[in-house]
Scaffold this motif. Structure first.
Motif, PDB file in Angstrom:
ATOM      1  N   ILE A   1       0.654  -1.295  -0.405  1.00 22.16           N
ATOM      2  CA  ILE A   1       0.054  -0.076   0.217  1.00 22.16           C
ATOM      3  C   ILE A   1       0.619   1.430  -0.060  1.00 22.16           C
ATOM      4  O   ILE A   1       1.293   1.543   1.072  1.00 22.16           O
ATOM      5  CB  ILE A   1      -0.589  -0.176   1.244  1.00 22.16           C
ATOM      6  CG1 ILE A   1      -1.855  -1.107   0.798  1.00 22.16           C
ATOM      7  CG2 ILE A   1      -1.599   0.985   1.319  1.00 22.16           C
ATOM      8  CD1 ILE A   1      -2.496  -1.264   2.409  1.00 22.16           C
ATOM      9  N   VAL A   2       0.911   1.686  -1.254  1.00 22.26           N
ATOM     10  CA  VAL A   2       1.318   3.258  -0.895  1.00 22.26           C
ATOM     11  C   VAL A   2       1.192   4.767  -0.607  1.00 22.26           C
ATOM     12  O   VAL A   2      -0.300   4.018   0.168  1.00 22.26           O
ATOM     13  CB  VAL A   2       1.233   3.973  -2.927  1.00 22.26           C
ATOM     14  CG1 VAL A   2       2.164   5.075  -2.567  1.00 22.26           C
ATOM     15  CG2 VAL A   2       1.991   3.179  -3.444  1.00 22.26           C
ATOM     16  N   VAL A   3       1.767   4.833   0.195  1.00 22.60           N
ATOM     17  CA  VAL A   3       1.607   6.196   1.478  1.00 22.60           C
ATOM     18  C   VAL A   3       2.424   7.836   0.824  1.00 22.60           C
ATOM     19  O   VAL A   3       2.034   8.510   1.387  1.00 22.60           O
ATOM     20  CB  VAL A   3       1.921   6.354   2.482  1.00 22.60           C
ATOM     21  CG1 VAL A   3       1.285   4.257   3.758  1.00 22.60           C
ATOM     22  CG2 VAL A   3       3.628   5.380   2.900  1.00 22.60           C
TER      23      VAL A   3
ATOM     24  N   LEU B   1      -8.137  -3.193  -8.571  1.00 18.06           N
ATOM     25  CA  LEU B   1      -8.064  -2.503  -7.401  1.00 18.06           C
ATOM     26  C   LEU B   1      -6.883  -2.280  -6.456  1.00 18.06           C
ATOM     27  O   LEU B   1      -5.741  -2.973  -6.197  1.00 18.06           O
ATOM     28  CB  LEU B   1      -9.092  -3.242  -5.866  1.00 18.06           C
ATOM     29  CG  LEU B   1      -9.849  -2.352  -4.889  1.00 18.06           C
ATOM     30  CD1 LEU B   1     -10.766  -3.548  -4.491  1.00 18.06           C
ATOM     31  CD2 LEU B   1      -8.475  -2.609  -4.030  1.00 18.06           C
ATOM     32  N   THR B   2      -6.829  -0.687  -6.538  1.00 19.92           N
ATOM     33  CA  THR B   2      -5.889   0.048  -6.048  1.00 19.92           C
ATOM     34  C   THR B   2      -5.426   1.027  -4.604  1.00 19.92           C
ATOM     35  O   THR B   2      -6.335   1.518  -4.540  1.00 19.92           O
ATOM     36  CB  THR B   2      -5.167   0.953  -7.056  1.00 19.92           C
ATOM     37  OG1 THR B   2      -4.972   0.510  -8.491  1.00 19.92           O
ATOM     38  CG2 THR B   2      -3.720   1.553  -6.371  1.00 19.92           C
ATOM     39  N   PRO B   3      -5.395  -0.027  -3.500  1.00 25.86           N
ATOM     40  CA  PRO B   3      -5.546   1.200  -2.736  1.00 25.86           C
ATOM     41  C   PRO B   3      -4.659   2.075  -1.711  1.00 25.86           C
ATOM     42  O   PRO B   3      -3.202   1.905  -2.462  1.00 25.86           O
ATOM     43  CB  PRO B   3      -4.966  -0.573  -0.645  1.00 25.86           C
ATOM     44  CG  PRO B   3      -4.969  -1.120  -1.448  1.00 25.86           C
ATOM     45  CD  PRO B   3      -4.481  -1.184  -3.142  1.00 25.86           C
TER      46      PRO B   3
ATOM     47  N   ILE C   1      -7.888   5.004   1.154  1.00 25.59           N
ATOM     48  CA  ILE C   1      -8.131   5.350  -0.376  1.00 25.59           C
ATOM     49  C   ILE C   1      -8.059   3.762  -0.682  1.00 25.59           C
ATOM     50  O   ILE C   1      -7.040   3.116  -1.078  1.00 25.59           O
ATOM     51  CB  ILE C   1      -7.607   5.992  -0.938  1.00 25.59           C
ATOM     52  CG1 ILE C   1      -7.745   7.244  -0.680  1.00 25.59           C
ATOM     53  CG2 ILE C   1      -9.027   6.514  -2.567  1.00 25.59           C
ATOM     54  CD1 ILE C   1      -6.949   8.891  -1.189  1.00 25.59           C
ATOM     55  N   MET C   2      -9.093   3.284  -2.062  1.00 19.52           N
ATOM     56  CA  MET C   2      -9.359   2.497  -2.569  1.00 19.52           C
ATOM     57  C   MET C   2      -9.914   2.648  -4.192  1.00 19.52           C
ATOM     58  O   MET C   2     -11.307   3.519  -4.243  1.00 19.52           O
ATOM     59  CB  MET C   2     -10.902   0.963  -1.722  1.00 19.52           C
ATOM     60  CG  MET C   2      -9.892   0.496  -0.749  1.00 19.52           C
ATOM     61  SD  MET C   2     -11.031  -0.351   0.355  1.00 19.52           S
ATOM     62  CE  MET C   2     -12.739   0.049   1.081  1.00 19.52           C
TER      63      MET C   2
ATOM     64  N   THR D   1     -14.558   4.123  -6.148  1.00 17.26           N
ATOM     65  CA  THR D   1     -13.476   4.828  -5.525  1.00 17.26           C
ATOM     66  C   THR D   1     -14.281   4.427  -4.078  1.00 17.26           C
ATOM     67  O   THR D   1     -15.767   5.662  -3.738  1.00 17.26           O
ATOM     68  CB  THR D   1     -13.538   6.182  -5.514  1.00 17.26           C
ATOM     69  OG1 THR D   1     -12.848   6.101  -6.886  1.00 17.26           O
ATOM     70  CG2 THR D   1     -12.520   7.060  -4.636  1.00 17.26           C
ATOM     71  N   ALA D   2     -13.629   4.114  -3.054  1.00 14.03           N
ATOM     72  CA  ALA D   2     -13.569   4.370  -1.340  1.00 14.03           C
ATOM     73  C   ALA D   2     -12.963   5.080  -0.709  1.00 14.03           C
ATOM     74  O   ALA D   2     -11.497   4.875  -0.746  1.00 14.03           O
ATOM     75  CB  ALA D   2     -14.449   2.489  -0.602  1.00 14.03           C
ATOM     76  N   ALA D   3     -13.757   5.997   0.348  1.00 15.10           N
ATOM     77  CA  ALA D   3     -12.211   6.380   1.117  1.00 15.10           C
ATOM     78  C   ALA D   3     -12.543   6.966   2.466  1.00 15.10           C
ATOM     79  O   ALA D   3     -13.873   7.158   2.865  1.00 15.10           O
ATOM     80  CB  ALA D   3     -12.123   8.729   0.607  1.00 15.10           C
ATOM     81  N   GLY D   4     -12.152   5.739   3.040  1.00 12.16           N
ATOM     82  CA  GLY D   4     -12.227   6.364   4.802  1.00 12.16           C
ATOM     83  C   GLY D   4     -11.301   7.142   5.770  1.00 12.16           C
ATOM     84  O   GLY D   4     -10.174   7.310   6.072  1.00 12.16           O
TER      85      GLY D   4
END
Length: 201
Positions: free
Chosen positions: A54-56, A104-106, A146-147, A168-171
């Protein structure tokens, strides 16, 4: 990347506006938002690919791109939760070189919100009473997972030859406080729970 940012930024503005004066507890910053392409036929797809990291953070220096990744202690359960929820919805994970229907890219990002306040009090100073203002500034930092789900086959139809996001999902607030990874996995489950259209079966 530009397409993804264009999709994510409005969500980030919405999330950041939820607590203009700052949350009382770190859990108060936990918000999950999802959006999708209403014209996309998810049921016609069945396979997905996603990375093992997972890239940060991303830095570019003189044309060289360097990625910073989330520590495995956090990334592993997060990726596991994503794969589990995808499989529960009927998707099969394949390698990226197996021509998956979707990718799917998180990613994880952090942001700091500052909020300001002031108040007045009465003071006697030499020649009379007056009320000087007192200013305070506080801040809190939230992490956002983010997904982004994209369809590689649609890249040819894009003017910049990039796959548009179909989901797109963002938590928000997931990587704050004591770094309780269960807050991240709970948000992932919530994102899928409010996205029943992702089901292929």
């Amino acid at each position: 990347m530009k397409t993804k940012l264009a999709t994510v930024l409005p969500i980030m503005v919405l999330l950041g506006a939820c607590y203009p004066k700052g949350p009382d507890y770190v859990e108060d910053a936990d918000v999950v938002a999802t959006s999708y392409d209403v014209k996309y036929d998810f049921k016609a797809k069945s396979t997905f690919a996603m990375p093992d990291k997972i890239v940060v953070d991303v830095s570019i220096d003189r044309g060289d791109t360097t990625y910073e990744y989330m520590l495995p202690a956090f990334a592993t359960p997060i990726l596991g939760a994503i794969q589990s929820d995808m499989e529960k919805y009927g998707w099969q994970r394949v390698d990226i070189d197996e021509d998956p229907d979707v990718v799917l890219t998180p990613a994880g990002i952090s942001s700091t919100t500052y909020f300001y306040s002031y108040w007045y009090d009465w003071w006697y100073y030499g020649w009379g009473w007056y009320y000087p203002p007192y200013y305070t500034v506080s801040s809190y930092t939230t992490g956002t997972l983010i997904m982004v789900l994209s369809d590689p086959s649609q890249a040819a139809n894009s003017p910049i030859r990039r796959s548009p996001a179909v989901w797109t999902a963002a938590g928000n607030g997931l990587l704050t406080g004591y770094y309780d990874v269960s807050r991240a996995t709970d948000a992932i489950h919530q994102a899928f729970a409010q996205s029943p259209y992702l089901k292929t079966n």
